[in-house]
Design a protein around this motif. Structure first.
Motif, PDB file in Angstrom:
ATOM      1  N   PHE A  59      60.380  42.624 -18.339  1.00 24.09           N
ATOM      2  CA  PHE A  59      60.548  42.465 -19.865  1.00 24.09           C
ATOM      3  C   PHE A  59      61.010  44.148 -19.942  1.00 24.09           C
ATOM      4  O   PHE A  59      60.185  45.190 -19.449  1.00 24.09           O
ATOM      5  N   VAL A  60      61.878  44.533 -20.575  1.00 24.81           N
ATOM      6  CA  VAL A  60      62.324  45.783 -21.107  1.00 24.81           C
ATOM      7  C   VAL A  60      62.617  45.804 -22.524  1.00 24.81           C
ATOM      8  O   VAL A  60      63.424  44.953 -22.910  1.00 24.81           O
ATOM      9  N   GLU A  61      61.884  46.522 -23.176  1.00 33.81           N
ATOM     10  CA  GLU A  61      61.998  46.935 -24.712  1.00 33.81           C
ATOM     11  C   GLU A  61      63.224  47.698 -24.954  1.00 33.81           C
ATOM     12  O   GLU A  61      63.469  48.850 -24.448  1.00 33.81           O
ATOM     13  N   THR A  62      64.179  46.986 -25.890  1.00 33.53           N
ATOM     14  CA  THR A  62      65.239  47.628 -25.941  1.00 33.53           C
ATOM     15  C   THR A  62      65.309  48.666 -27.188  1.00 33.53           C
ATOM     16  O   THR A  62      64.360  48.468 -28.002  1.00 33.53           O
ATOM     17  N   SER A  63      66.267  49.327 -27.482  1.00 30.11           N
ATOM     18  CA  SER A  63      66.407  50.087 -28.598  1.00 30.11           C
ATOM     19  C   SER A  63      66.239  49.408 -30.014  1.00 30.11           C
ATOM     20  O   SER A  63      66.684  48.361 -30.163  1.00 30.11           O
ATOM     21  N   LYS A  64      65.556  50.162 -30.899  1.00 33.48           N
ATOM     22  CA  LYS A  64      65.358  49.712 -32.151  1.00 33.48           C
ATOM     23  C   LYS A  64      66.406  49.823 -33.009  1.00 33.48           C
ATOM     24  O   LYS A  64      67.235  50.489 -32.826  1.00 33.48           O
ATOM     25  N   GLY A  65      66.195  49.296 -34.437  1.00 31.93           N
ATOM     26  CA  GLY A  65      67.244  49.227 -35.236  1.00 31.93           C
ATOM     27  C   GLY A  65      68.009  48.129 -35.704  1.00 31.93           C
ATOM     28  O   GLY A  65      68.070  47.211 -35.051  1.00 31.93           O
ATOM     29  N   ASN A  66      68.890  48.138 -36.923  1.00 23.54           N
ATOM     30  CA  ASN A  66      69.394  47.057 -37.233  1.00 23.54           C
ATOM     31  C   ASN A  66      70.490  46.941 -36.312  1.00 23.54           C
ATOM     32  O   ASN A  66      71.350  47.848 -35.878  1.00 23.54           O
ATOM     33  N   PHE A  67      70.967  45.598 -36.110  1.00 21.24           N
ATOM     34  CA  PHE A  67      72.039  45.148 -34.994  1.00 21.24           C
ATOM     35  C   PHE A  67      72.069  45.609 -33.806  1.00 21.24           C
ATOM     36  O   PHE A  67      72.938  46.150 -32.807  1.00 21.24           O
ATOM     37  N   SER A  68      70.920  46.155 -33.266  1.00 23.13           N
ATOM     38  CA  SER A  68      70.668  46.962 -31.876  1.00 23.13           C
ATOM     39  C   SER A  68      71.068  45.768 -30.899  1.00 23.13           C
ATOM     40  O   SER A  68      71.623  46.237 -29.876  1.00 23.13           O
ATOM     41  N   ARG A  69      70.857  44.605 -31.146  1.00 18.23           N
ATOM     42  CA  ARG A  69      71.441  43.435 -30.230  1.00 18.23           C
ATOM     43  C   ARG A  69      72.984  43.643 -29.821  1.00 18.23           C
ATOM     44  O   ARG A  69      73.160  43.392 -28.877  1.00 18.23           O
ATOM     45  N   GLN A  70      73.733  43.852 -31.080  1.00 14.00           N
ATOM     46  CA  GLN A  70      75.077  43.913 -30.799  1.00 14.00           C
ATOM     47  C   GLN A  70      75.547  45.108 -30.408  1.00 14.00           C
ATOM     48  O   GLN A  70      76.629  45.197 -29.684  1.00 14.00           O
ATOM     49  N   LEU A  71      74.899  46.083 -30.872  1.00 18.06           N
ATOM     50  CA  LEU A  71      75.167  47.590 -30.310  1.00 18.06           C
ATOM     51  C   LEU A  71      74.781  48.339 -29.389  1.00 18.06           C
ATOM     52  O   LEU A  71      75.253  49.564 -29.029  1.00 18.06           O
ATOM     53  N   LYS A  72      73.479  48.054 -29.221  1.00 23.58           N
ATOM     54  CA  LYS A  72      72.929  48.849 -28.019  1.00 23.58           C
ATOM     55  C   LYS A  72      72.426  48.291 -26.772  1.00 23.58           C
ATOM     56  O   LYS A  72      72.025  48.757 -26.043  1.00 23.58           O
ATOM     57  N   MET A  73      72.100  46.936 -27.110  1.00 24.02           N
ATOM     58  CA  MET A  73      71.743  46.146 -25.805  1.00 24.02           C
ATOM     59  C   MET A  73      72.431  46.409 -24.692  1.00 24.02           C
ATOM     60  O   MET A  73      72.204  46.459 -23.496  1.00 24.02           O
ATOM     61  N   LYS A  75      74.378  48.783 -23.780  1.00 24.82           N
ATOM     62  CA  LYS A  75      74.406  50.156 -23.217  1.00 24.82           C
ATOM     63  C   LYS A  75      72.895  50.373 -22.565  1.00 24.82           C
ATOM     64  O   LYS A  75      72.919  51.004 -21.599  1.00 24.82           O
ATOM     65  N   ASP A  76      71.913  49.725 -23.086  1.00 23.21           N
ATOM     66  CA  ASP A  76      70.449  49.610 -22.401  1.00 23.21           C
ATOM     67  C   ASP A  76      70.477  49.059 -20.979  1.00 23.21           C
ATOM     68  O   ASP A  76      69.838  49.699 -20.074  1.00 23.21           O
ATOM     69  N   ALA A  77      71.314  47.971 -20.991  1.00 25.65           N
ATOM     70  CA  ALA A  77      71.593  47.338 -19.521  1.00 25.65           C
ATOM     71  C   ALA A  77      72.197  48.114 -18.775  1.00 25.65           C
ATOM     72  O   ALA A  77      71.801  48.415 -17.386  1.00 25.65           O
ATOM     73  N   GLN A  78      73.357  48.745 -19.192  1.00 21.45           N
ATOM     74  CA  GLN A  78      74.105  49.757 -18.052  1.00 21.45           C
ATOM     75  C   GLN A  78      73.072  50.964 -17.780  1.00 21.45           C
ATOM     76  O   GLN A  78      73.100  51.465 -16.747  1.00 21.45           O
ATOM     77  N   LYS A  79      72.350  51.628 -18.821  1.00 20.60           N
ATOM     78  CA  LYS A  79      71.333  52.695 -18.338  1.00 20.60           C
ATOM     79  C   LYS A  79      70.346  52.295 -17.270  1.00 20.60           C
ATOM     80  O   LYS A  79      70.143  53.265 -16.589  1.00 20.60           O
ATOM     81  N   LEU A  80      69.813  50.900 -17.451  1.00 18.07           N
ATOM     82  CA  LEU A  80      68.981  50.509 -16.477  1.00 18.07           C
ATOM     83  C   LEU A  80      69.651  50.077 -14.949  1.00 18.07           C
ATOM     84  O   LEU A  80      68.990  49.715 -14.057  1.00 18.07           O
TER      85      LEU A  80
END
Length: 365
Positions: A59-73, A75-80
């Motif tokens: 499990f990887v906790e992703t970035s918080k914030g509104n619409f983070s699933r659409q806007l940050k998830m 990029k989080d996968a790419q960083k990993l």
């Protein structure tokens, strides 16, 4: 290979998309153990805990914030350092960095286009926009049936070469033999009739339970229903009261997956007269349970049911009645179809599905 999944449904959906997500990660981690599987979400739940305990699932906790699933998830996968990002429920993130990553999306159905009356105007517009965007952005699209593939080509205008059909399986509980103690416990807990027909699924318009209830009027055949109630349930309740059928139809609540597997095995007939499905997992749950299936001759249901299930016109309660009565009164015919259905359903077993998924992942890398 490192594969990142949008795990929102994995952790937070109890049926449908949640079961698909958990089963996909479970079978990949079991049959393709050399890869790393990352479950991305803001938080986790107790669901799928046994899968998370596996050494190759994290499990990887992703970035918080509104619409983070659409806007940050994404990029989080790419960083990993993920090689592939797999959106499991028709969506992909909208924002990505320059770092290379392959994108796959699973599209389950386009029912909101085919049957707009079941959805609000706003939901239809949002769903269509999200699915269209994901289909354009993805390197490959997984359709869970040939029916869904045809709908993606027709409604989302996607070239056929971009789509792979990979069927989904079902929970392992339906393939196991529960103990005699478990069977007796379920019988006692739910006060099940000695013989009964079964319907499983959300109690909503599209699933068409009312026509099953009409079909068993004046037959005395008990019906057991397992599913979440919606406003549509009121129509059924009113019909039952009007026809004094309250004792003939049993609605069960609080059913665990193991208990549901027992109930499938105890049923004489499984009835699923849905107007339209993307795949119809309950049909293969029944076939794995060696229970004969009566289902609709529409959408993908013949794909899931195979040639030895019994097909009905979902709009015609007299047709449903005739087919149920025929099977109810013919044990040898039920047994023959159960055995043939069990042979057919092996194609939806875990190992071939894992192999198909891994072949697709390797093909796009």
């Amino acid at each position: 290979m490192k594969i990142a999944f949008d795990a929102k449904r994995f952790f937070h959906n109890t049926s449908g998309l949640g079961n698909y997500s958990r089963d996909l990660v479970r079978i990949l981690s079991q049959y393709e153990p050399d890869n790393e599987y990352l479950l991305l979400n803001k938080n986790k739940s107790e669901r799928g805990k046994d899968i998370l305990d596996r050494p190759n699932v994290k499990f990887v906790e992703t970035s918080k914030g509104n619409f983070s699933r659409q806007l940050k998830m994404g990029k989080d996968a790419q960083k990993l350092g993920a090689d592939i990002y797999h959106g499991l429920s028709g969506e992909l993130p909208l924002k990505w960095d320059q770092k290379p990553i392959k994108k796959i999306v699973t599209i389950h159905d386009l029912i909101f286009v085919r049957y707009p009356q079941y959805y609000s105007f706003f939901d239809r517009k949002i769903h269509f926009w999200k699915f269209k965007k994901a289909a354009e952005m993805a390197d490959k699209i997984i359709a869970i049936s040939e029916q869904t593939k045809r709908d993606i080509i027709e409604f989302l205008k996607v070239p056929e070469s971009k789509i792979e059909v990979i069927y989904q399986g079902c929970h392992k509980a339906f393939k196991e033999q529960q103990s005699s103690e478990q069977i007796q416990a379920a019988k006692d807990k739910f006060n099940l009739p000695e013989r009964f027909i079964l319907n499983v699924g959300t109690i909503e318009d599209r699933k068409n339970l009312l026509n099953v209830v009409k079909a068993i009027r004046d037959t005395g055949i008990p019906l057991v229903v397992v599913g979440k109630k919606t406003k549509y349930y009121q129509k059924i309740e009113s019909f039952l009261k009007k026809n004094k059928m309250e004792k003939q139809v049993h609605f069960l609540e609080g059913v665990s997956m193991d208990e549901l597997a027992v109930i499938y095995k105890l049923a004489n007939i499984f009835v699923y007269p849905s107007f339209f499905e993307g795949f119809g997992i309950p049909v293969i749950e029944a076939l794995f349970s060696k229970t004969v299936v009566v289902t609709s001759n529409t959408s993908c249901l013949p794909e899931a049911g195979g040639k030895d299930s019994v097909y009905i016109d979902p709009k015609n309660d007299l047709d449903i009645k005739a087919k149920i009565k025929f099977l109810w009164e013919n044990e040898s015919e039920r047994k023959r179809r159960e055995e043939k259905g069990f042979e057919f359903v092996q194609k939806f077993n875990d190992e071939p599905i894992a192999k198909d998924l891994m072949n697709l992942y390797q093909k796009i890398i």
